[in-house]
Design an enzyme around this catalytic site. Structure first.
Site, PDB file in Angstrom:
ATOM      1  N   SER A 278      -9.088   9.264  -2.570  1.00 39.64           N
ATOM      2  CA  SER A 278      -7.920   8.381  -2.646  1.00 39.64           C
ATOM      3  C   SER A 278      -7.596   7.882  -4.051  1.00 39.64           C
ATOM      4  CB  SER A 278      -8.109   7.184  -1.708  1.00 39.64           C
ATOM      5  OG  SER A 278      -7.867   7.572  -0.374  1.00 39.64           O
TER       6      SER A 278
ATOM      7  N   SER B 261      -5.041   1.770   1.366  1.00 38.80           N
ATOM      8  CA  SER B 261      -5.163   3.189   1.064  1.00 38.80           C
ATOM      9  C   SER B 261      -4.553   4.058   2.165  1.00 38.80           C
ATOM     10  CB  SER B 261      -6.635   3.581   0.841  1.00 38.80           C
ATOM     11  OG  SER B 261      -6.743   4.745   0.052  1.00 38.80           O
TER      12      SER B 261
ATOM     13  N   LYS C 184      -4.109   8.460  -5.314  1.00 37.44           N
ATOM     14  CA  LYS C 184      -2.954   7.588  -5.107  1.00 37.44           C
ATOM     15  C   LYS C 184      -2.538   6.836  -6.364  1.00 37.44           C
ATOM     16  CE  LYS C 184      -4.114   7.474  -0.261  1.00 37.44           C
ATOM     17  NZ  LYS C 184      -5.117   6.970   0.678  1.00 37.44           N
TER      18      LYS C 184
END
Length: 314
Positions: free
Chosen positions: A68, A124, A71
């Site tokens: 993640s 997330s 991102k």
């Protein structure tokens, strides 16, 4: 607000990315980086984001699946393509829904891009990242009068953005991080963080620890989100993003920190021993920085008060 796509917009996007990269690399390094204090992380890179000066390094070019942490770039491409204007609404379709960490999107929901960004960063949300990429990618294809996958078009922009930021070992296959092909290094993530943690269009999102969102559509409701990143809203942290795969014991953390002298420092630890260890690793690094780099310790400024709990955002 509708997106206005065209030659000028594309040029401004590229110019913004190149200018951001130049800010990171425009100064010569004054001294060599040190080994970090003892940490469990396999790889470490810490940099002064204002000057590009490396501070600590350890196996900084080792390639990891970044999960993640992807991102960071998804958020930056959104800010660049929309120039920080995030009031457009997005109607959620089945194609936006996915597994893993989610922001709770439902088919038929109406979310603003701003709320999707909060959903992607606070918890997330993979679904929020897909919805952002679908919306922006579709608009790019429309402007270019092309057909194809909006997600693939968005990921192309993520890749070109990473290249412009000199993150040469970074690869993306999706906008949220589930693909094992999303890879990078501590060095590259720190270069990316040096731009995204200082972008004025994104600072309020990085620093947000708690947010209540008004969602429209057939299932109109309020959604309360609390950041899953424990350092958000604490001390002088200006932003942070984790990358986690609990089943495979992968634990990463990238943090932007405001030093006592006002400089923004980006610390990246990849491959820490546990969820708890990555936070301990970063805290050990931040505690050591003013000792090892005395310039960061002054001039003395009033310390930001420690936060006893998640901070709500205005």
């Amino acid at each position: 607000m509708s997106i206005q796509w065209g030659t000028v917009s594309a040029l401004l996007f590229r110019a913004g990315v190149i200018a951001a990269a130049a800010l990171v690399h425009c100064h010569a390094f004054a001294r060599d980086a040190l080994a970090p204090p003892p940490v469990t992380a396999s790889s470490v890179y810490v940099v002064d984001a204002e000057t590009g000066q490396p501070l600590y390094r350890k196996n900084e070019d080792k390639i990891f699946r970044i999960l993640s942490i992807t991102k960071l770039v998804t958020a930056y491409v959104l800010a660049q393509r929309m120039n920080g204007q995030l009031s457009d609404t997005v109607t959620i379709t089945q194609a936006d829904l996915t597994s893993g960490a989610t922001a709770g999107l439902r088919q038929g929901d109406v979310w603003t891009l701003q709320n999707l960004l909060y959903g992607m960063l606070l918890v997330s949300g993979n679904d929020a990242a897909i919805a952002i990429a679908n919306y922006v990618g579709r608009a790019m294809l429309s402007q270019e009068k092309k057909k194809g996958s909006p997600i693939k078009r968005f990921v192309q922009d993520m890749q070109s953005t990473a290249a412009a930021l000199d993150a040469s070992h970074t690869r993306f296959a999706d906008p949220y991080g589930l693909s094992p092909s999303n890879v990078s290094t501590a060095h590259d993530v720190a270069l990316i963080g040096s731009t995204v943690f200082r972008d004025p269009r994104l600072l309020r999102f990085w620093q947000c620890a708690r947010r209540t969102l008004a969602i429209g559509g057939p299932n109109a409701r309020s959604v309360s989100l609390v950041s899953t990143i424990e350092v958000i809203g604490q001390d002088n942290i200006v932003g942070a993003k984790t990358g986690s795969h609990f089943g495979q014991n992968i634990y990463h953390l990238a943090v932007g920190w405001r030093a006592p002298n006002g400089q923004t420092i980006v610390a990246v630890v990849l491959g820490s021993a546990s969820d708890r260890s990555r936070y301990d690793d970063v805290r050990a690094i931040l505690a050591a920085l003013p000792r090892d780099f005395p310039d960061l310790a002054g001039p003395a400024t009033a310390a930001a008060p420690a936060q006893s709990g998640p901070r709500a955002c205005q």
